[in-house]
Design a protein around this motif. Structure first.
Motif, PDB file in Angstrom:
ATOM      1  N   UNK A  36       0.785  -1.114  -0.185  1.00 53.46           N
ATOM      2  CA  UNK A  36      -0.154  -0.058  -0.040  1.00 53.46           C
ATOM      3  C   UNK A  36       0.834   1.323   0.020  1.00 53.46           C
ATOM      4  N   UNK A  37       2.076   1.221   0.547  1.00 54.32           N
ATOM      5  CA  UNK A  37       2.808   2.344   0.735  1.00 54.32           C
ATOM      6  C   UNK A  37       3.371   2.684  -0.605  1.00 54.32           C
ATOM      7  N   UNK A  38       3.737   1.779  -1.373  1.00 49.13           N
ATOM      8  CA  UNK A  38       4.168   1.933  -2.755  1.00 49.13           C
ATOM      9  C   UNK A  38       3.106   2.527  -3.782  1.00 49.13           C
ATOM     10  N   UNK A  39       1.807   1.849  -3.256  1.00 49.35           N
ATOM     11  CA  UNK A  39       0.675   2.370  -4.167  1.00 49.35           C
ATOM     12  C   UNK A  39       0.445   3.880  -3.833  1.00 49.35           C
ATOM     13  N   UNK A  40       0.618   4.294  -2.580  1.00 46.20           N
ATOM     14  CA  UNK A  40       0.110   5.739  -2.287  1.00 46.20           C
ATOM     15  C   UNK A  40       1.220   6.673  -3.071  1.00 46.20           C
ATOM     16  N   UNK A  41       2.396   6.229  -3.033  1.00 40.55           N
ATOM     17  CA  UNK A  41       3.524   6.866  -3.505  1.00 40.55           C
ATOM     18  C   UNK A  41       3.329   7.471  -5.135  1.00 40.55           C
ATOM     19  N   UNK A  42       2.981   6.079  -5.784  1.00 41.21           N
ATOM     20  CA  UNK A  42       2.730   6.100  -7.107  1.00 41.21           C
ATOM     21  C   UNK A  42       1.600   7.196  -7.291  1.00 41.21           C
ATOM     22  N   UNK A  43       0.452   6.863  -6.898  1.00 43.04           N
ATOM     23  CA  UNK A  43      -0.659   7.812  -7.111  1.00 43.04           C
ATOM     24  C   UNK A  43      -0.363   9.186  -6.756  1.00 43.04           C
ATOM     25  N   UNK A  44       0.599   9.566  -5.634  1.00 44.66           N
ATOM     26  CA  UNK A  44       0.780  10.711  -5.370  1.00 44.66           C
ATOM     27  C   UNK A  44       1.527  11.577  -6.382  1.00 44.66           C
ATOM     28  N   UNK A  45       2.482  10.668  -7.366  1.00 41.69           N
ATOM     29  CA  UNK A  45       3.066  11.449  -8.474  1.00 41.69           C
ATOM     30  C   UNK A  45       2.175  12.044  -9.384  1.00 41.69           C
ATOM     31  N   UNK A  46       0.917  11.458  -9.591  1.00 39.54           N
ATOM     32  CA  UNK A  46      -0.192  11.728 -10.405  1.00 39.54           C
ATOM     33  C   UNK A  46      -1.047  12.792  -9.758  1.00 39.54           C
ATOM     34  N   UNK A  47      -0.822  13.034  -8.698  1.00 38.00           N
ATOM     35  CA  UNK A  47      -1.758  13.990  -7.833  1.00 38.00           C
ATOM     36  C   UNK A  47      -3.212  13.195  -7.645  1.00 38.00           C
ATOM     37  N   UNK A  48      -2.917  12.079  -7.664  1.00 41.80           N
ATOM     38  CA  UNK A  48      -4.364  11.162  -7.675  1.00 41.80           C
ATOM     39  C   UNK A  48      -4.944  11.192  -8.650  1.00 41.80           C
ATOM     40  N   UNK A  49      -4.917  11.711 -10.127  1.00 39.21           N
ATOM     41  CA  UNK A  49      -5.831  11.900 -10.842  1.00 39.21           C
ATOM     42  C   UNK A  49      -5.134  11.865 -12.226  1.00 39.21           C
ATOM     43  N   UNK A  50      -5.694  11.529 -13.258  1.00 40.81           N
ATOM     44  CA  UNK A  50      -5.557  11.686 -14.655  1.00 40.81           C
ATOM     45  C   UNK A  50      -6.284  12.688 -15.472  1.00 40.81           C
ATOM     46  N   UNK A  51      -5.559  13.687 -15.976  1.00 42.66           N
ATOM     47  CA  UNK A  51      -6.370  14.825 -16.535  1.00 42.66           C
ATOM     48  C   UNK A  51      -6.800  14.065 -18.027  1.00 42.66           C
ATOM     49  N   UNK A  52      -8.176  14.296 -18.305  1.00 43.39           N
ATOM     50  CA  UNK A  52      -9.151  13.563 -19.244  1.00 43.39           C
ATOM     51  C   UNK A  52      -9.920  14.844 -19.948  1.00 43.39           C
ATOM     52  N   UNK A  53      -9.664  14.828 -21.400  1.00 40.40           N
ATOM     53  CA  UNK A  53     -10.992  15.488 -21.861  1.00 40.40           C
ATOM     54  C   UNK A  53     -11.853  14.282 -22.845  1.00 40.40           C
ATOM     55  N   UNK A  54     -13.059  14.509 -22.426  1.00 41.05           N
ATOM     56  CA  UNK A  54     -13.718  13.525 -22.803  1.00 41.05           C
ATOM     57  C   UNK A  54     -15.096  14.063 -23.455  1.00 41.05           C
ATOM     58  N   UNK A  55     -15.837  13.273 -24.236  1.00 42.12           N
ATOM     59  CA  UNK A  55     -16.957  13.930 -24.761  1.00 42.12           C
ATOM     60  C   UNK A  55     -18.005  12.442 -25.044  1.00 42.12           C
ATOM     61  N   UNK A  56     -19.306  12.728 -25.119  1.00 41.41           N
ATOM     62  CA  UNK A  56     -20.222  11.670 -25.255  1.00 41.41           C
ATOM     63  C   UNK A  56     -21.323  12.358 -26.218  1.00 41.41           C
ATOM     64  N   UNK A  57     -21.917  11.633 -27.146  1.00 45.91           N
ATOM     65  CA  UNK A  57     -22.965  12.101 -27.984  1.00 45.91           C
ATOM     66  C   UNK A  57     -23.712  10.908 -28.098  1.00 45.91           C
ATOM     67  N   UNK A  58     -25.043  11.060 -27.666  1.00 48.57           N
ATOM     68  CA  UNK A  58     -25.935  10.045 -27.984  1.00 48.57           C
ATOM     69  C   UNK A  58     -27.239  10.413 -28.515  1.00 48.57           C
ATOM     70  N   UNK A  59     -27.742   9.568 -29.485  1.00 53.61           N
ATOM     71  CA  UNK A  59     -28.851   9.878 -30.184  1.00 53.61           C
ATOM     72  C   UNK A  59     -29.974   8.588 -29.825  1.00 53.61           C
ATOM     73  N   UNK A  60     -30.972   8.866 -29.041  1.00 57.62           N
ATOM     74  CA  UNK A  60     -31.852   7.790 -28.754  1.00 57.62           C
ATOM     75  C   UNK A  60     -33.341   8.223 -29.377  1.00 57.62           C
ATOM     76  N   UNK A  61     -34.099   7.148 -30.000  1.00 57.79           N
ATOM     77  CA  UNK A  61     -35.031   7.179 -30.756  1.00 57.79           C
ATOM     78  C   UNK A  61     -35.924   6.134 -30.143  1.00 57.79           C
ATOM     79  N   UNK A  62     -37.186   6.495 -29.580  1.00 60.34           N
ATOM     80  CA  UNK A  62     -37.848   5.576 -28.856  1.00 60.34           C
ATOM     81  C   UNK A  62     -39.598   5.680 -29.733  1.00 60.34           C
TER      82      UNK A  62
END
Length: 754
Positions: A390-416
């Motif tokens: 767990x100590x190594x996991x915490x160190x690794x996550x700390x290098x990333x600030x605990x996050x990954x910066x993602x630009x995402x988009x979702x377009x959905x078309x629903x017809x009922x």
């Protein structure tokens, strides 16, 4: 005694006291008969075995209610969520109880048009110039069809008449700097042939939450509503009745959430977001109702409606002062509904048969720059499976600030498309016994198109610059994992088509035990169609099937002292099969999820409601609801889904209650005091160590004078200034945020009428 126990004792005492006074002092005039229309056959409340709570325009005015959620708060076995964007009926959330499913579980109908989910968050739910609101508790799938497994809410605006009528109202409240102004006018254009009604309302409020980052109000509210109705009853066509309706509504809302962690307290009502939340719902609804009286007790009905609801929002993706995260949503729903009905009302027979068609188009677009938590993506679990301490996991996550910066988009078309044929027949076999049989065949077809994009928009940690050599290969491996994970989320899903059919029966029997007292037993099936979804992490589409409930209900309808007192009750049990449940394919990942039909639940409870006129001047009401919910088992391996077997539904308090008195003096002085209460409940279906949302008792009042044409009133909401959390959560930045009920609000109201 615990506060929740004291509250229920107060309500029970209030109810008993009301009944005692009613019995002793009942006046010679009875309550006006209230007609229920939501089951497609006009019946009195007394003749309606279904559990229905009806709020009339008079009750709305007496209690100074302004939105549908005011009615929800005052109705037994109904609960609004913390930010008033949804509600539960008998413990069943109007949209889902486990984060899953495509359609609603309870639908709000406004003049016959179904409102989509996002319209409830900032939509046309104001109560000015509303004729009646009916809330059905329990499945309405036989007459309403899709999206009515938990119940239905029927809102009907005031119709034109051939008498000139008009009203106006101005409201001002202090604590939120609220202002409302509304007016309505109607009357004949051609005497006894054409009449109109116009109604409109404007509202503004600064809100209660202050943004310390921008220095402005964080939850301002604004709305404007305009409705027009036309009534046509031409002499040339006897028995023809036409009502055309058009409504345009525009609602805007800021954030719902406040900081719960130090240096702030929940009562500070503080927001720290660097981007101001802005939610905007524009609603256009047009409807045409045509009724032709064919013969005595026989009518043909056509109801057509078209709705165009556009939801837009801009919000801070992490709700913090950190710059650079923002999300945009544009969600447009357009639907056309057509229903043809044949109604028969005879001495022994009440029947309706009809055909229904729905065509709905939903276009959804989401764009966001956000820091996705590595824990929410399940990365910590994957590192743990590699054997890292767990100590190594915490160190690794700390290098990333605990996050990954993602630009995402979702377009959905629903017809009922939804087709249905239904019939509902009640036949009186004798003076005391009636039988009821109903059946609906419902056929639904859906088509889903989805496009998802994702990219990492900032550089990840460079392994060559890390001072700890032991972490270099892990960081390199994790960078590759994250790039592959994000790259794999890009996808254009092939068009998916699914269709479902269901037979939805209902059987019932009613026995008149004595004059004014009837007992009913009903069994009916509830239904929500299946659908398609998109696994955001894997960018793969999937299908899931419909879910069903079987509902058993025992009802009592009773009238006393020449209808001056009514006491109604319903006891129910609901068995839920093939429940649509959100499955985590990667344990711990909030994005590697999909819906599966693996749940089974049971609900049971009751509602008891009484009202009576104590004297010419004084009337009272009281109601109590009990609801018990439980997830019974799951068909999937527990390694694929959070184990919630034995848990209760979220936002499902065991007890709810309401009570009130209304005083009217012949000189015009009026006073209304009403209470509503709910016990504590769980806000999550997963973590249920304790009921983390406390119970609360709220009191409201409206006091003033009403003359023939003018009235002036003082209003007080939440008289005792009870402020408790309605919900809270650990946000993506690790801070706790949530919502509180509104504080005490004093106001002034001026009313005028023709």
């Amino acid at each position: 005694m615990k506060p929740s126990f004291r509250a229920v004792m107060y309500l029970l005492f209030f109810s008993l006291l009301t009944c005692q006074f009613t019995m002793a002092l009942a006046a010679p005039n009875a309550y006006q008969t209230i007609i229920v229309t939501g089951e497609k056959i006009d019946r009195s409340v007394h003749a309606t075995p279904s559990s229905v709570a009806v709020t009339t325009d008079q009750s709305i005015s007496d209690q100074g209610m302004t939105t549908l959620f005011d009615i929800v708060d005052r109705t037994p076995n109904l609960v609004a969520d913390g930010n008033r964007t949804t509600f539960s009926i008998r413990g069943i959330d109007a949209f889902n109880v486990s984060g899953a499913g495509d359609g609603a579980l309870a639908t709000v109908y406004l003049d016959g048009a179904a409102l989509p989910r996002l319209a409830l968050s900032t939509g046309p739910l104001d109560l000015y110039d509303i004729a009646q609101v009916e809330i059905f508790r329990g499945p309405q799938s036989t007459v309403q069809g899709r999206n009515a497994l938990a119940g239905a809410v029927i809102i009907r605006t005031a119709d034109p008449t051939y008498d000139w009528t008009g009203r106006a109202r101005v409201m001002m409240t202090g604590e939120d700097e609220g202002r409302r102004a509304g007016a309505a006018l109607g009357g004949p254009l051609i005497d006894q042939e054409v009449a109109f009604r116009l109604a409109g309302e404007l509202s503004r409020a600064d809100g209660f939450i202050r943004n310390v980052t921008t220095g402005r109000s964080a939850d301002p509210r604004a709305s404007q509503t305009l409705r027009g109705k036309l009534l046509v009853t031409p002499r040339a066509v006897p028995g023809l009745h036409i009502v055309a309706n058009f409504m345009h509504d525009d609602h805007r809302q800021g954030t719902f959430y406040t900081e719960f962690d130090p240096p702030f307290t929940p009562g500070d009502r503080i927001s720290t977001a660097d981007v101001a939340d802005k939610k905007h719902v524009s609603t256009k609804i047009a409807s045409l109702a045509i009724r032709q009286d064919v013969a005595s007790g026989i009518t043909l009905n056509s109801i057509s409606s078209y709705g165009d609801i556009l939801f837009r929002s801009v919000s801070d993706a992490d709700r913090s002062a950190q710059i650079g995260q923002v999300s945009h949503i544009r969600d447009r729903t357009r639907n056309f509904q057509q229903e043809f009905r044949f109604n028969v009302t005879k001495e022994r027979l009440d029947a309706v048969a009809g055909l229904f068609y729905l065509n709905e188009r939903r276009d959804y677009n989401f764009q966001a720059d956000q820091n996705l938590g590595l824990v929410r993506l399940g990365v910590d679990g994957q590192l743990r499976r590699l054997g890292l301490p767990q100590a190594a996991i915490d160190s690794v996550l700390g290098l990333y600030g605990g996050v990954v910066p993602v630009r995402n988009g979702l377009t959905q078309f629903t017809r009922t498309e939804n087709y249905a044929a239904f019939a509902d027949v009640t036949y009186r076999l004798g003076d005391r016994l009636s039988v009821r049989a109903a059946l609906r065949y419902d056929r639904e077809a859906q088509r889903l198109d989805a496009i998802q994009t994702a990219s990492i928009y900032r550089s990840l940690p460079d392994a060559t610059t890390i001072p700890f050599a032991s972490l270099v290969p892990i960081v390199n491996q994790l960078n590759g994992l994250l790039r592959g994970l994000v790259s794999g989320a890009n996808n254009v899903s092939p068009r998916r088509k699914v269709s479902y059919g269901a037979l939805l029966p209902k059987l019932g029997v009613t026995y008149d035990v004595a004059s004014g007292t009837a007992v009913s037993l009903m069994i009916q099936r509830g239904y929500r169609a299946g659908g398609s979804g998109l696994n955001q992490q894997r960018a793969t589409a999937y299908d899931f099937g419909p879910e069903y409930t079987t509902n058993y209900e025992l009802g009592l309808r009773s009238e006393w002292l020449n209808k001056r007192i009514t006491i109604n009750a319903n006891v129910y049990r609901t068995d839920w099969q093939d429940q649509q449940v959100l499955i985590e394919l990667t344990p711990g990942s909030a994005f590697d999820t999909q819906v599966g039909n693996i749940g089974r639940s049971r609900l049971y409870g009751l509602e008891v409601e009484a009202q009576g006129r104590i004297s010419h001047w004084l009337s009272a009401y009281a109601g109590l609801g009990y609801s018990h919910t439980k997830f019974r088992d799951f068909a999937a391996s527990k390694s694929l889904v959070q184990n919630i077997q034995g848990h209760e539904f979220s936002r499902a308090p065991r007890w709810t209650g309401s009570a009130g008195v209304h005083f009217v003096h012949p000189a015009g002085w009026t006073a209304n005091l009403n209470l509503n209460w709910r016990s504590a409940y769980y806000q999550s279906v997963i973590t249920q160590r304790e009921r983390d949302i406390p119970g609360r008792l709220l009191a409201h009042a409206k006091i003033g004078w009403q003359g023939r044409h003018l009235g002036a009133f003082f209003t007080a909401r939440n008289i005792f200034n009870v402020q408790k959390p309605n919900q809270f959560f650990d946000d993506v930045d690790g801070r706790r945020r949530g919502t509180l009920n509104d504080p005490r609000i004093f106001g002034l109201m001026l009313e005028g009428r023709l």
